[in-house]
Design an enzyme around this catalytic site. Sequence first.
Site, PDB file in Angstrom:
ATOM      1  N   GLY A 113       0.814  -1.187  -0.039  1.00 31.38           N
ATOM      2  CA  GLY A 113      -0.016   0.193   0.035  1.00 31.38           C
ATOM      3  C   GLY A 113       0.736   1.230   0.191  1.00 31.38           C
ATOM      4  N   LEU A 114       2.074   1.275  -0.323  1.00 34.10           N
ATOM      5  CA  LEU A 114       2.885   2.332  -0.401  1.00 34.10           C
ATOM      6  C   LEU A 114       3.220   3.006  -1.810  1.00 34.10           C
ATOM      7  CD1 LEU A 114       5.539   1.201   2.342  1.00 34.10           C
ATOM      8  CD2 LEU A 114       3.503   2.651   2.686  1.00 34.10           C
ATOM      9  N   GLY A 115       2.421   2.379  -2.871  1.00 28.21           N
ATOM     10  CA  GLY A 115       2.589   2.767  -4.238  1.00 28.21           C
ATOM     11  C   GLY A 115       3.825   2.439  -4.781  1.00 28.21           C
ATOM     12  N   ALA A 120       4.951   3.748  -8.449  1.00 24.93           N
ATOM     13  CA  ALA A 120       6.430   4.315  -8.455  1.00 24.93           C
ATOM     14  C   ALA A 120       7.564   3.925  -9.590  1.00 24.93           C
ATOM     15  CB  ALA A 120       7.175   4.626  -7.097  1.00 24.93           C
ATOM     16  N   ASP A 139      -2.775   6.157  -7.104  1.00 25.85           N
ATOM     17  CA  ASP A 139      -1.181   5.808  -6.915  1.00 25.85           C
ATOM     18  C   ASP A 139      -0.176   6.606  -7.868  1.00 25.85           C
ATOM     19  OD1 ASP A 139      -2.205   4.471  -4.820  1.00 25.85           O
ATOM     20  OD2 ASP A 139      -0.796   2.620  -5.353  1.00 25.85           O
TER      21      ASP A 139
HETATM   22  O1  PMV Z   1      -2.745  -0.620  -3.855  1.00 26.25           O
HETATM   23  P1  PMV Z   1      -2.835   0.400  -2.658  1.00 26.25           P
HETATM   24  O2  PMV Z   1      -2.644  -0.596  -1.400  1.00 26.25           O
HETATM   25  O3  PMV Z   1      -1.892   1.419  -2.615  1.00 26.25           O
HETATM   26  O4  PMV Z   1      -4.248   0.774  -2.721  1.00 26.25           O
HETATM   27  C1  PMV Z   1      -5.004   1.506  -3.589  1.00 26.25           C
HETATM   28  C2  PMV Z   1      -5.884   2.347  -3.129  1.00 26.25           C
HETATM   29  C3  PMV Z   1      -7.415   2.053  -3.489  1.00 26.25           C
HETATM   30  O5  PMV Z   1      -8.163   2.887  -3.209  1.00 26.25           O
HETATM   31  C4  PMV Z   1      -7.746   0.728  -2.357  1.00 26.25           C
HETATM   32  C5  PMV Z   1      -7.538   1.416  -5.014  1.00 26.25           C
HETATM   33  C6  PMV Z   1      -7.442   2.481  -5.977  1.00 26.25           C
HETATM   34  O6  PMV Z   1      -7.484   2.085  -7.278  1.00 26.25           O
HETATM   35  O7  PMV Z   1      -7.530   3.681  -5.515  1.00 26.25           O
END
Ligand code: PMV
Length: 313
Positions: free
Chosen positions: A87-89, A93, A141
Site C-alpha cells: 500500500g505504499l504505491g 512509483a 497511486d
Molecule cells: O494498492 P494500494 O494498497 O495503494 O491501494 C490503492 C488504493 C485503493 O483506493 C484501495 C484502490 C484504488 O485504485 O484507488
Amino acid sequence: MASAFGKLILLGEHAVVHGCPALVAGLQRGATASATADEGQRLQLGDRSCHRGDGSDLGQAYDSLLTSMGRSGISVEVSPELPLGVGLGGSAAISVAIARALLELDASPPEEPRTAQDSQQVFEASMAWERIFHGDPSGVDSAAATFGGCLRYVRGESPESVKNAVPLVIAVAVAGPAAETKTMVEQVAKLKSQSPDKFQKTLEAIHALVDNAQLALQAGDLSGLGQLLNYNQMLLAGWLLSTPEIEHAVALARDAGALGAKLTGAGGGGCVLALAGDRADAIMNSWKNEGLECFLSKVPASIGATTPGGISA
Ligand code: PMV
C-alpha cells in the site's frame, strides 16, 4: 537517472474508486530507473527480470507501458526503494520511474524540465502498467508517484496540490502481509451492490472527512487531522478492510501518543500510518518492540502551486 515517489493515502482509499476525493502524501522515496536502446527489451527490476510480453505479469505490464508511450527496442533497469504490495504505491512509483527514463532517453539535455504534456504521458503509461496488476485502479497511486507532495485526487480529474501549512511527520508500519488490492476493491464493490443506500451514506461521510482533513492540513491543525484519520479508520473497518494486526498496530500508535492512526491503501493487511506530531520516537519504539517493520516519513510544509501539472485521468 529517472525517479518517482511512493505514496501514503492519508484519507479516502477505496472511496476514491467510487468517486470520492482522496488525500495523498508523497513519500520521499519510490523508485529510480535508467533506460538504454536495446532490441532485447528487457526489464530488470531489482533481482527480477522479464522481457516485453514474455507471458509473465511483469512482461505484460512492461509491454503495456511501452505501447502506451509508443516505444520499442528499449531495456530498462529499475531499483525499487519501497516494499511492494503493502500500500505504499511501490508499483506505481516503478512505472513512473520507467516512463520518465524513456522520456530521458530522447531528451537533450537528458534532465530537461518536465512539461505538463510529459506528465500526462507518464501518468497514462503508469495507468497502463497498473491495470495489469490492479484491474481498474482509480489512478491515485499514479498521480502521487508523478507529482509527490500532498494531493487531493478525484478519479477522472486533475489532481490538486494541497498546501500543508506545517510539516507532517508520519510513522508507517507494515502490520501484516498485504491482501491484493484487486480483491479488496472487489470486496468493497460487493458491499455496494448488497446495500447501496448504506454504502452511499459511508461514502458521503468519508467525503466530509476528506474535505475537513484538507482544511486541517491547510490550517496546520494537526490534532484535528489526527481525529479525522481515526474516524476514517472506523469507516474502513466498517467495510471489513481492517484486520486484528492492523487494529493492534493502530492501538499501539495511539497509546504511544499518535494524533491519529489508520490503515493506508487497500487494507486487509499491509500498512498503517500514524500522524506522529512530537511522538515519533515513542511510536516507532512501541512498534519495534512488537517486531513490526516501520519507518518515518516527513512531508515538508509546502509553498506555492495549487495544481501540480494538469493531468486528467
Ligand atoms: O494498492 P494500494 O494498497 O495503494 O491501494 C490503492 C488504493 C485503493 O483506493 C484501495 C484502490 C484504488 O485504485 O484507488
